[in-house]
Design an enzyme around this catalytic site. Structure first.
Site, PDB file in Angstrom:
ATOM      1  N   GLY A 102       1.206   5.570  -3.410  1.00 38.27           N
ATOM      2  CA  GLY A 102       1.673   5.731  -2.035  1.00 38.27           C
ATOM      3  C   GLY A 102       3.018   6.432  -1.965  1.00 38.27           C
ATOM      4  O   GLY A 102       3.585   6.850  -2.980  1.00 38.27           O
ATOM      5  N   PHE A 103       3.542   6.560  -0.757  1.00 39.52           N
ATOM      6  CA  PHE A 103       4.831   7.232  -0.574  1.00 39.52           C
ATOM      7  C   PHE A 103       5.953   6.505  -1.311  1.00 39.52           C
ATOM      8  O   PHE A 103       6.780   7.125  -1.983  1.00 39.52           O
ATOM      9  CB  PHE A 103       5.181   7.318   0.914  1.00 39.52           C
ATOM     10  CG  PHE A 103       4.335   8.279   1.697  1.00 39.52           C
ATOM     11  CD1 PHE A 103       3.793   9.408   1.108  1.00 39.52           C
ATOM     12  CD2 PHE A 103       4.088   8.066   3.045  1.00 39.52           C
ATOM     13  CE1 PHE A 103       3.017  10.300   1.834  1.00 39.52           C
ATOM     14  CE2 PHE A 103       3.321   8.949   3.788  1.00 39.52           C
ATOM     15  CZ  PHE A 103       2.780  10.066   3.178  1.00 39.52           C
ATOM     16  N   THR A 104       5.996   5.183  -1.184  1.00 38.06           N
ATOM     17  CA  THR A 104       7.054   4.422  -1.840  1.00 38.06           C
ATOM     18  C   THR A 104       6.911   4.484  -3.354  1.00 38.06           C
ATOM     19  O   THR A 104       7.898   4.651  -4.074  1.00 38.06           O
ATOM     20  CB  THR A 104       7.033   2.961  -1.362  1.00 38.06           C
ATOM     21  OG1 THR A 104       7.272   2.921   0.050  1.00 38.06           O
ATOM     22  CG2 THR A 104       8.097   2.147  -2.057  1.00 38.06           C
ATOM     23  N   ASN A 159      14.075   6.378   5.156  1.00 37.99           N
ATOM     24  CA  ASN A 159      13.277   5.156   5.058  1.00 37.99           C
ATOM     25  C   ASN A 159      12.610   4.964   3.710  1.00 37.99           C
ATOM     26  O   ASN A 159      12.387   3.833   3.268  1.00 37.99           O
ATOM     27  CB  ASN A 159      12.217   5.113   6.164  1.00 37.99           C
ATOM     28  CG  ASN A 159      11.286   6.301   6.145  1.00 37.99           C
ATOM     29  OD1 ASN A 159      11.724   7.441   6.341  1.00 37.99           O
ATOM     30  ND2 ASN A 159      10.005   6.073   5.923  1.00 37.99           N
ATOM     31  N   CYS A 208      12.586  -1.469   5.662  1.00 38.32           N
ATOM     32  CA  CYS A 208      13.316  -0.226   5.948  1.00 38.32           C
ATOM     33  C   CYS A 208      14.154  -0.324   7.220  1.00 38.32           C
ATOM     34  O   CYS A 208      15.360  -0.041   7.208  1.00 38.32           O
ATOM     35  CB  CYS A 208      12.351   0.950   6.002  1.00 38.32           C
ATOM     36  SG  CYS A 208      10.964   0.756   7.148  1.00 38.32           S
ATOM     37  N   SER A 220      -2.894   2.613 -10.015  1.00 37.25           N
ATOM     38  CA  SER A 220      -3.600   2.944  -8.776  1.00 37.25           C
ATOM     39  C   SER A 220      -5.085   2.732  -9.003  1.00 37.25           C
ATOM     40  O   SER A 220      -5.659   3.321  -9.930  1.00 37.25           O
ATOM     41  CB  SER A 220      -3.344   4.390  -8.359  1.00 37.25           C
ATOM     42  OG  SER A 220      -4.197   4.758  -7.279  1.00 37.25           O
ATOM     43  N   ARG A 221      -5.706   1.886  -8.196  1.00 37.86           N
ATOM     44  CA  ARG A 221      -7.156   1.713  -8.303  1.00 37.86           C
ATOM     45  C   ARG A 221      -7.885   2.998  -7.921  1.00 37.86           C
ATOM     46  O   ARG A 221      -8.812   3.430  -8.604  1.00 37.86           O
ATOM     47  CB  ARG A 221      -7.620   0.569  -7.398  1.00 37.86           C
ATOM     48  CG  ARG A 221      -7.326  -0.804  -7.929  1.00 37.86           C
ATOM     49  CD  ARG A 221      -8.090  -1.887  -7.167  1.00 37.86           C
ATOM     50  NE  ARG A 221      -7.859  -3.179  -7.789  1.00 37.86           N
ATOM     51  CZ  ARG A 221      -6.862  -3.981  -7.481  1.00 37.86           C
ATOM     52  NH1 ARG A 221      -6.016  -3.626  -6.531  1.00 37.86           N
ATOM     53  NH2 ARG A 221      -6.702  -5.141  -8.096  1.00 37.86           N
ATOM     54  N   ARG A 222      -7.458   3.594  -6.839  1.00 38.67           N
ATOM     55  CA  ARG A 222      -8.144   4.770  -6.305  1.00 38.67           C
ATOM     56  C   ARG A 222      -8.057   5.967  -7.246  1.00 38.67           C
ATOM     57  O   ARG A 222      -9.009   6.745  -7.365  1.00 38.67           O
ATOM     58  CB  ARG A 222      -7.547   5.119  -4.945  1.00 38.67           C
ATOM     59  CG  ARG A 222      -8.189   6.310  -4.257  1.00 38.67           C
ATOM     60  CD  ARG A 222      -7.528   6.555  -2.918  1.00 38.67           C
ATOM     61  NE  ARG A 222      -8.047   7.741  -2.267  1.00 38.67           N
ATOM     62  CZ  ARG A 222      -7.557   8.262  -1.146  1.00 38.67           C
ATOM     63  NH1 ARG A 222      -6.526   7.665  -0.549  1.00 38.67           N
ATOM     64  NH2 ARG A 222      -8.071   9.348  -0.618  1.00 38.67           N
TER      65      ARG A 222
END
Length: 352
Positions: A11-13, A319, A151, A34-36
């Protein structure tokens, strides 16, 4: 050299954790899960990392994470609680970027996060350090479980902390208006975060009961030494990165500008990342999201309104960095004895 695993790295974070930690001289990233995308090169999901790493995503599991000395959990709310007890018991240091260990009251998770029952690990809630370095630096030294703040909570707390600490908050709740970019919705988002819906938008959401209220009130109450409540309304706006908060604090006696500078400097004078922005000249006289993007910097400012006995406060952060990955690494640095700004010495880009 600390061996680090990032759980939930697609993800982004997670991508920001990778970007920052790849520049950290005291870290070896031994796994990114990451599962995906298991088996895929990290740079194919995070193209900005092309040429900087040959890491591949692996299937997330406790056994994989235990190969590291330190685990960063970049998981959805409600998922980290399944990981933390086993990792903590095994002696691994955990930096959790979800909300699962931020609140000290186990019952608060029922009200604010809609859990069906109170938090199942109240003992770990008490052991977890709230990972806001400027306000919890001593507690972070040697910490093994750190709850990285939310955030918008980060910007709001740092903006209002001097007023809470030095007794300026009255019985009238401060009013906080927050604006956040689309990356705050995560890499998958929802239909309203698609470009055709998000462009040109200034849209309030969860205007009266946003979950970050709980941690903002928790921290301001601690600083003030009495119960503090706030009115908080966030807005989705047409930027990708960034949070801007404006606080309206109605006080019994208006402080002088000199007093305000003294309060902010007393709390943040030694901070490597906080800048107080209140200039008479120049093109940016108050905080501006544009000039903190990609960094761990927090720009804070204020103005006084003698007509209404009102202190207006401002905060600007990125953020994904100061509101998530950067603050996590800053807390990690303090906990592990690294220089506080290791891996975080980026200068904001301008123009952008």
């Amino acid at each position: 050299m600390k061996k680090v695993c990032i759980v939930g790295a697609s993800g982004f974070t997670g991508g920001e954790l990778l970007r920052i930690l790849l520049q950290h001289r005291g870290v070896e990233i031994v796994c990114a899960t990451s599962r995906r995308f298991k088996g895929e090169y990290v740079y194919r999901v995070h193209p900005n990392l092309r040429g900087f790493t040959q890491l591949k995503f692996v299937e997330p599991s406790i056994d994989v994470a235990l190969k590291a000395d330190v685990v960063f959990l970049a998981l959805p709310h409600g998922e980290s609680v399944k990981w933390v007890p086993k990792l903590y018991e095994s002696g691994v240091a955990v930096f959790d970027l979800s909300a699962d260990f931020r609140l000290k009251d186990p019952n608060a998770y029922v009200e604010w996060y809609k859990w069906p029952q109170p938090h199942p690990y109240p003992d770990l809630l008490q052991k977890a350090v709230y990972g806001q370095p400027e306000l919890h630096r001593d507690e972070l030294v040697g910490a093994k479980l750190v709850a990285v703040p939310g955030c918008m909570a980060t910007a709001s707390i740092l903006m209002l902390a001097p007023l809470a600490k030095f007794g300026l908050l009255s019985d009238t709740p401060p009013v906080v208006d927050a604006k956040i970019g689309s990356s705050g919705a995560g890499a998958e988002g929802s239909v309203v975060d698609l470009h055709s819906f998000r462009t040109y938008v200034v849209r309030p959401y969860e205007p009266v009961h946003h979950r970050h209220i709980a941690e903002i009130e928790q921290e301001l109450t601690r600083l003030a030494g009495r119960k503090v409540r706030i009115a908080f309304t966030p807005h989705a706006v047409d930027i990708v990165r960034g949070i801007f908060t404006t606080g309206h604090v109605y006080v019994e006696k208006l402080p002088s500008e000199t007093d305000m500078w003294r309060y902010y400097r007393a709390l943040y004078g030694d901070s490597k990342f906080i800048r107080i922005v209140k200039d008479r000249l120049g093109i940016s006289r108050y905080p501006n999201v544009k000039y903190v993007l990609g960094t761990n910097i927090v720009d804070l400012g204020f103005e006084l309104d003698p007509r209404l006995n009102r202190v207006v406060t401002f905060a600007a952060i990125d953020n994904l960095v100061r509101g998530a990955a950067g603050q996590a690494v800053q807390a990690f640095n303090i906990a592990m004895g690294f220089p506080e700004d290791e891996g975080l010495r980026q200068i904001p880009i301008a123009p952008l």
